[in-house]
Scaffold this active site. Structure first.
Site, PDB file in Angstrom:
ATOM      1  N   LYS A 110       0.480  -1.545   0.001  1.00 46.77           N
ATOM      2  CA  LYS A 110       0.010   0.101  -0.344  1.00 46.77           C
ATOM      3  C   LYS A 110       0.584   0.896  -0.322  1.00 46.77           C
ATOM      4  O   LYS A 110       0.155   2.385  -0.462  1.00 46.77           O
ATOM      5  CB  LYS A 110      -1.165   0.073   1.649  1.00 46.77           C
ATOM      6  CG  LYS A 110      -2.295  -1.363   1.264  1.00 46.77           C
ATOM      7  CD  LYS A 110      -3.305  -0.736   2.217  1.00 46.77           C
ATOM      8  CE  LYS A 110      -4.298  -1.657   2.113  1.00 46.77           C
ATOM      9  NZ  LYS A 110      -5.305  -1.664   2.877  1.00 46.77           N
ATOM     10  N   LYS A 121      -8.757 -10.503  -8.770  1.00 46.46           N
ATOM     11  CA  LYS A 121      -9.942 -10.092  -8.211  1.00 46.46           C
ATOM     12  C   LYS A 121     -11.351  -8.831  -8.451  1.00 46.46           C
ATOM     13  O   LYS A 121     -10.238  -7.622  -8.828  1.00 46.46           O
ATOM     14  CB  LYS A 121     -10.181 -10.816  -7.251  1.00 46.46           C
ATOM     15  CG  LYS A 121      -8.955  -9.582  -5.978  1.00 46.46           C
ATOM     16  CD  LYS A 121      -9.343  -9.789  -4.299  1.00 46.46           C
ATOM     17  CE  LYS A 121      -8.394  -8.472  -3.500  1.00 46.46           C
ATOM     18  NZ  LYS A 121      -9.059  -8.119  -2.482  1.00 46.46           N
ATOM     19  N   LYS A 158     -12.399  -2.686  -5.904  1.00 37.00           N
ATOM     20  CA  LYS A 158     -12.933  -1.864  -5.555  1.00 37.00           C
ATOM     21  C   LYS A 158     -12.147  -0.581  -5.818  1.00 37.00           C
ATOM     22  O   LYS A 158     -11.688   0.069  -6.440  1.00 37.00           O
ATOM     23  CB  LYS A 158     -13.645  -1.127  -4.499  1.00 37.00           C
ATOM     24  CG  LYS A 158     -12.402  -0.440  -2.930  1.00 37.00           C
ATOM     25  CD  LYS A 158     -13.673  -0.629  -2.196  1.00 37.00           C
ATOM     26  CE  LYS A 158     -12.141  -0.382  -0.464  1.00 37.00           C
ATOM     27  NZ  LYS A 158     -12.014  -1.955  -0.233  1.00 37.00           N
TER      28      LYS A 158
END
Ligand code: ADP
Ligand code: NA
Length: 330
Positions: free
Chosen positions: A114, A197, A200
């Site tokens: 991240k 996958k 969002k």
């Protein structure tokens, strides 16, 4: 009281859960609420590890809670609450921060991923200590079990290490939680790119179907889903990822085994499968969306449910924190 206490949380980071969130996580919360002493938490404090507009955060927190109720969580059978309503989470997180090695936290692969995405200077210290707050979420309730996907294994390992470390140094305040493997957890793939996958953050809008999505729009997305050029409806995740993903979604939504679906669609085309999937989705989504609107239209009732949930959660969290504080010398 029966033990087998379970804790799970979900971040309010979107206006709607998508089918991956629903079929991979939230749906199982509903089935686990009866055979566990289940604590389910909308983890709004986790959501601010990435910059969030206050109005949006407040709205998404309420929408997440309303969706959880709409899909079937029953506050009489589980404890549903919002993380920031229970201040003990941040209080215990501080204690655990002081027991976590800097190097240990630096090894968390999710932070590495991240922070690489946000850039080192934009990644907050909160994002860095996120797994420690997560440990506090779990240890406060002395949970025995935590449902975990592959992406959360390392964080649960840290939680277990911290519980053991605290208990060794200061005495047995915490239960060391075990991973709870949810059987039959579907990994839902992007409708437009069935090699990755449904997400969002990385999928295009056409690749994601939201639980709260207009059913006609959702049907169109299923009809436009990427499939291979063959004709045969078969479950072959490596060779036919698109069709297999549609079968996975169909099976999870309808409760019909994949093999039964494959048999039922023998000799029929992808178009039939896609069209029927739109209807299967609509059957599940319509009543959920109706109940969801009911909760949003009655803010006082939703507030009351969440206040009662927070009170139930605090009744467990406060004594745990008091015990830990006492052992630490506070
Ligand atoms: P996203 O990848 O869209 O950001 P989150 O990381 O917020 O989703 O995931 C919330 C929950 O939903 C987690 O329990 C996660 O394992 C589950 N989940 C997310 N995407 C999928 C998916 N495509 N298939 C199955 N489960 C998923
Ligand atoms: Na229960």
């Amino acid at each position: 009281a029966p033990r087998n206490r379970l804790l799970s949380g979900i971040q309010p980071t979107a206006d709607s859960f998508h089918l991956g969130n629903y079929l991979g996580a939230v749906r199982h919360w509903v089935s686990m609420q009866d055979d566990h002493d289940a604590f389910y938490c909308v983890v709004d404090l986790h959501a601010i590890t990435v910059a969030t507009d206050p109005t949006v955060l407040r709205d998404r927190t309420r929408r997440a809670a309303a969706q959880l109720l709409a899909v079937g969580l029953n506050p009489a059978r589980c404890t549903l609450f919002v993380q920031s309503h229970v201040p003990e989470h941040t209080q215990l997180a501080w204690v655990l921060n002081c027991l976590t090695g800097f190097g240990e936290a630096s090894r968390m692969t999710q932070f590495k991923d991240k922070s690489a995405r946000h850039g080192a200077d934009r990644a907050s210290v909160g994002l860095f200590t996120y797994p420690v707050l997560q440990a506090a979420d779990i240890l406060l309730y002395r949970a025995d079990a935590v449902p975990v996907g592959e992406d959360q294994r390392q964080h649960l390992e840290l939680t277990r290490d911290l519980a053991q470390r605290f208990n060794r140094e200061y005495g047995p305040a915490f239960t060391v939680p075990a991973p709870h493997i949810v059987g039959d957890t579907a990994r839902i793939l992007d409708l437009q790119d069935p090699t990755s996958k449904m997400s969002k953050s990385t999928s295009s809008p056409a690749g994601v179907v939201d639980l709260l999505e207009d059913v006609a729009k959702a049907a169109k997305k299923f009809r436009s889903a990427v499939t291979d050029t063959g004709r045969e409806i078969a479950f072959d995740p490596a060779g036919k990822p698109g069709v297999s993903n549609l079968l996975t979604i169909y099976s999870a939504l309808s409760g019909r085994p994949v093999a039964e679906l494959v048999a039922a669609y023998e000799g029929r085309g992808y178009g039939d499968l896609k069209k029927d999937l739109g209807e299967v989705f609509a059957e599940v989504a319509r009543p959920v969306q109706e109940r969801f609107r009911g909760y949003l239209d009655d803010p006082a009732a939703l507030d009351a449910v969440l206040a009662a949930g927070a009170a139930k959660a605090r009744a467990v969290a406060a004594p745990t924190l008091a015990d830990a504080y006492d052992r630490m010398g506070f």
